[in-house]
Design a protein around this motif. Structure first.
Motif, mmCIF file in Angstrom:
data_model
loop_
_atom_site.group_PDB
_atom_site.id
_atom_site.type_symbol
_atom_site.label_atom_id
_atom_site.label_comp_id
_atom_site.label_asym_id
_atom_site.label_seq_id
_atom_site.Cartn_x
_atom_site.Cartn_y
_atom_site.Cartn_z
ATOM 1 N N THR A 123 -12.462 9.254 -7.205
ATOM 2 C CA THR A 123 -12.687 9.421 -5.770
ATOM 3 C C THR A 123 -11.390 9.225 -4.993
ATOM 4 O OG1 THR A 123 -14.967 8.626 -5.968
ATOM 5 C CG2 THR A 123 -13.991 8.607 -3.767
ATOM 6 N N TYR A 124 -11.102 10.184 -4.114
ATOM 7 C CA TYR A 124 -9.947 10.102 -3.220
ATOM 8 C C TYR A 124 -10.469 9.896 -1.804
ATOM 9 C CZ TYR A 124 -6.718 11.842 -6.792
ATOM 10 O OH TYR A 124 -5.945 11.990 -7.917
ATOM 11 N N PHE A 125 -9.933 8.909 -1.108
ATOM 12 C CA PHE A 125 -10.268 8.681 0.291
ATOM 13 C C PHE A 125 -9.130 9.246 1.143
ATOM 14 C CE2 PHE A 125 -12.421 5.374 -2.140
ATOM 15 C CZ PHE A 125 -13.734 5.561 -1.706
ATOM 16 N N TYR A 126 -9.481 9.932 2.230
ATOM 17 C CA TYR A 126 -8.427 10.623 2.973
ATOM 18 C C TYR A 126 -8.814 10.866 4.438
ATOM 19 C CZ TYR A 126 -11.257 14.905 2.723
ATOM 20 O OH TYR A 126 -12.264 15.841 2.867
ATOM 21 N N LYS A 127 -7.776 11.229 5.205
ATOM 22 C CA LYS A 127 -7.940 11.762 6.554
ATOM 23 C C LYS A 127 -7.037 12.987 6.630
ATOM 24 C CE LYS A 127 -8.850 9.250 10.055
ATOM 25 N NZ LYS A 127 -8.907 8.338 11.221
ATOM 26 N N LYS A 128 -7.344 13.917 7.526
ATOM 27 C CA LYS A 128 -6.513 15.101 7.637
ATOM 28 C C LYS A 128 -6.392 15.552 9.086
ATOM 29 C CE LYS A 128 -10.269 18.399 6.638
ATOM 30 N NZ LYS A 128 -10.684 19.524 5.776
ATOM 31 N N THR A 129 -5.348 16.326 9.330
ATOM 32 C CA THR A 129 -5.087 16.821 10.686
ATOM 33 C C THR A 129 -4.296 18.125 10.595
ATOM 34 O OG1 THR A 129 -4.005 16.349 12.793
ATOM 35 C CG2 THR A 129 -2.974 15.428 10.835
ATOM 36 N N PRO A 130 -4.510 19.033 11.521
ATOM 37 C CA PRO A 130 -3.701 20.258 11.549
ATOM 38 C C PRO A 130 -2.407 20.080 12.344
ATOM 39 C CG PRO A 130 -5.446 20.425 13.170
ATOM 40 C CD PRO A 130 -5.643 19.114 12.474
ATOM 41 N N THR A 131 -2.269 18.908 12.978
ATOM 42 C CA THR A 131 -1.142 18.678 13.894
ATOM 43 C C THR A 131 -0.182 17.641 13.327
ATOM 44 O OG1 THR A 131 -2.684 19.068 15.722
ATOM 45 C CG2 THR A 131 -0.525 18.135 16.267
ATOM 46 N N ILE A 183 -3.689 12.964 4.273
ATOM 47 C CA ILE A 183 -3.167 11.647 3.894
ATOM 48 C C ILE A 183 -4.257 10.939 3.110
ATOM 49 C CG2 ILE A 183 -2.254 9.438 4.699
ATOM 50 C CD1 ILE A 183 -2.210 12.344 7.068
ATOM 51 N N SER A 184 -3.969 10.604 1.841
ATOM 52 C CA SER A 184 -4.989 10.005 0.977
ATOM 53 C C SER A 184 -4.475 8.737 0.305
ATOM 54 C CB SER A 184 -5.430 10.998 -0.099
ATOM 55 O OG SER A 184 -4.512 11.014 -1.184
ATOM 56 N N ASP A 185 -5.410 8.043 -0.355
ATOM 57 C CA ASP A 185 -5.037 6.854 -1.128
ATOM 58 C C ASP A 185 -4.570 7.231 -2.522
ATOM 59 O OD1 ASP A 185 -7.620 7.570 -2.149
ATOM 60 O OD2 ASP A 185 -7.757 5.564 -3.010
ATOM 61 N N GLY A 186 -4.604 8.522 -2.855
ATOM 62 C CA GLY A 186 -4.168 8.975 -4.172
ATOM 63 C C GLY A 186 -5.123 8.611 -5.298
ATOM 64 N N ASP A 215 -4.107 4.428 10.317
ATOM 65 C CA ASP A 215 -5.518 4.194 10.017
ATOM 66 C C ASP A 215 -5.753 4.041 8.518
ATOM 67 O OD1 ASP A 215 -6.231 4.296 12.652
ATOM 68 O OD2 ASP A 215 -7.133 6.296 12.573
ATOM 69 N N MET A 216 -5.162 4.941 7.733
ATOM 70 C CA MET A 216 -5.368 4.899 6.285
ATOM 71 C C MET A 216 -4.781 3.633 5.669
ATOM 72 S SD MET A 216 -7.158 7.271 4.849
ATOM 73 C CE MET A 216 -6.635 6.949 3.161
ATOM 74 N N ALA A 217 -3.608 3.217 6.149
ATOM 75 C CA ALA A 217 -2.981 2.001 5.624
ATOM 76 C C ALA A 217 -3.851 0.785 5.908
ATOM 77 C CB ALA A 217 -1.587 1.821 6.227
ATOM 78 N N ILE A 258 0.823 -1.199 0.000
ATOM 79 C CA ILE A 258 0.000 0.000 0.000
ATOM 80 C C ILE A 258 0.864 1.259 0.000
ATOM 81 C CG2 ILE A 258 -1.680 1.336 1.335
ATOM 82 C CD1 ILE A 258 -2.806 -1.195 0.029
ATOM 83 N N SER A 259 0.495 2.202 -0.850
ATOM 84 C CA SER A 259 1.108 3.523 -0.837
ATOM 85 C C SER A 259 0.075 4.555 -0.392
ATOM 86 C CB SER A 259 1.629 3.910 -2.230
ATOM 87 O OG SER A 259 2.870 3.317 -2.506
ATOM 88 N N LEU A 260 0.517 5.532 0.381
ATOM 89 C CA LEU A 260 -0.321 6.652 0.790
ATOM 90 C C LEU A 260 0.346 7.946 0.337
ATOM 91 C CD1 LEU A 260 -1.139 5.493 4.427
ATOM 92 C CD2 LEU A 260 -2.573 5.231 2.404
ATOM 93 N N PHE A 261 -0.438 9.008 0.259
ATOM 94 C CA PHE A 261 0.075 10.258 -0.284
ATOM 95 C C PHE A 261 -0.206 11.408 0.690
ATOM 96 C CE2 PHE A 261 -0.690 7.279 -3.603
ATOM 97 C CZ PHE A 261 0.425 7.389 -4.416
ATOM 98 N N LEU A 262 0.863 12.098 1.066
ATOM 99 C CA LEU A 262 0.777 13.177 2.045
ATOM 100 C C LEU A 262 0.957 14.523 1.354
ATOM 101 C CD1 LEU A 262 0.809 14.287 4.981
ATOM 102 C CD2 LEU A 262 3.287 13.901 4.960
ATOM 103 N N THR A 263 0.009 15.428 1.568
ATOM 104 C CA THR A 263 0.103 16.790 1.050
ATOM 105 C C THR A 263 -0.286 17.771 2.167
ATOM 106 O OG1 THR A 263 -2.177 16.693 0.234
ATOM 107 C CG2 THR A 263 -0.425 16.141 -1.332
ATOM 108 N N ILE A 264 0.067 19.026 1.968
ATOM 109 C CA ILE A 264 -0.311 20.080 2.903
ATOM 110 C C ILE A 264 -1.186 21.082 2.166
ATOM 111 C CG2 ILE A 264 0.509 21.888 4.456
ATOM 112 C CD1 ILE A 264 3.162 20.401 4.645
#
Length: 270
Positions: free
Chosen positions: A99-107, A54-57, A117-119, A41-47
């Protein structure tokens, strides 16, 4: 690297089996989480707007893990929605409709937890998509297999025909829907493409592409006269807008001849 401190935090949290690739302003995180399709599994991190995403791309829906994603199937949908809810997954569609599935956080410190969780979510989802839920798909494949095989028997009488047979021996075994052996020893390979949903149809195109590629690596290669993709264009999964690019790649990549089922009389000329 702008994400260096984040990645070091991930490695210190989970171990050294993790890896990464920079993709412009995105960090691809290659996890040790596997799937039943033998992919990691690969995940993709952006700001964006001060938040870490953090998404599945989009890879789940695009079938990058050799999977078929059909959330409209009732049995799969219930299980899938359960995991979406359990992992608090959000989703958004891109301009291309993916469709992109994701979670996000400000911290920043909570990123490893979200990645974990995403993995888990992606790994579980991909494994679920590889389960055959739909009887309709089995029925579609079996119906077309029988119809196509019966017609080929009539279209090329007095020739040796092998159905669902391996081409070649040893480790490089390639199973083809039908192999017609001509009187001059030349071989015509036919592979059936059908599907009750365009995702299944697209997957069968990809399988045919791989089969025809591998056929070129067998010892029978010098005898292969023609490769035919027999396309069930009467199937409900035959949606040209969704599959045309896949068919074009199959044809250009393997030099296969496409024959639509509604023009099956072209098989008389093989």
């Amino acid at each position: 690297m702008i994400y260096e401190s984040i990645f070091k935090n991930v490695v210190s949290s989970f171990g050294s089996l993790w890896n990464f690739k920079e993709r412009g302003n995105t960090l691809e995180i290659i996890t040790p989480f596997g799937t039943t399709s033998q992919k990691f599994i690969s995940l993709f991190l952006t700001i964006k707007d001060g938040e870490y995403i953090i998404s599945d791309g989009g890879w789940i829906e695009e079938g990058v893990y050799n999977n078929t994603f059909d959330r409209e199937m009732d049995c799969f949908s219930k299980v899938f929605n359960h995991y979406v809810s359990s992992f608090l997954i959000k989703e958004v569609k891109s301009n291309a409709g993916i469709t992109y599935f994701y979670k996000k956080t400000p911290t920043e410190s909570t990123i490893p937890s979200l990645i974990f969780d995403m993995a888990n979510f992606v790994s579980t989802t991909i494994s679920l998509t590889n389960v055959e839920y739909a009887d309709k798909e089995k029925e579609t494949r079996e119906r077309f297999r029988k119809s196509a095989s019966d017609y080929i028997l009539q279209a090329v009488p007095n020739k040796k025909i092998h159905f669902n047979e391996y081409l070649g021996t040893g480790k490089k075994k390639v199973k083809v829907s039908a192999i017609v052996q001509k009187d001059n020893g030349k071989l015509v390979l036919l592979n059936y493409i059908t599907g009750s949903h365009y995702d299944y149809f697209r997957t069968n195109i990809s399988k045919t592409n791989l089969i025809f590629e591998l056929a070129e690596k067998t010892k029978e290669k010098p005898y292969i006269e023609k490769k035919i993709a027999l396309i069930d264009n009467a199937a409900t999964g035959y949606i040209p807008d969704q599959i045309s690019i896949w068919l074009q790649h199959l044809i250009s990549n393997t030099h296969a001849k496409p024959i639509n089922w509604t023009k099956k009389e072209e098989l008389l000329n093989i």
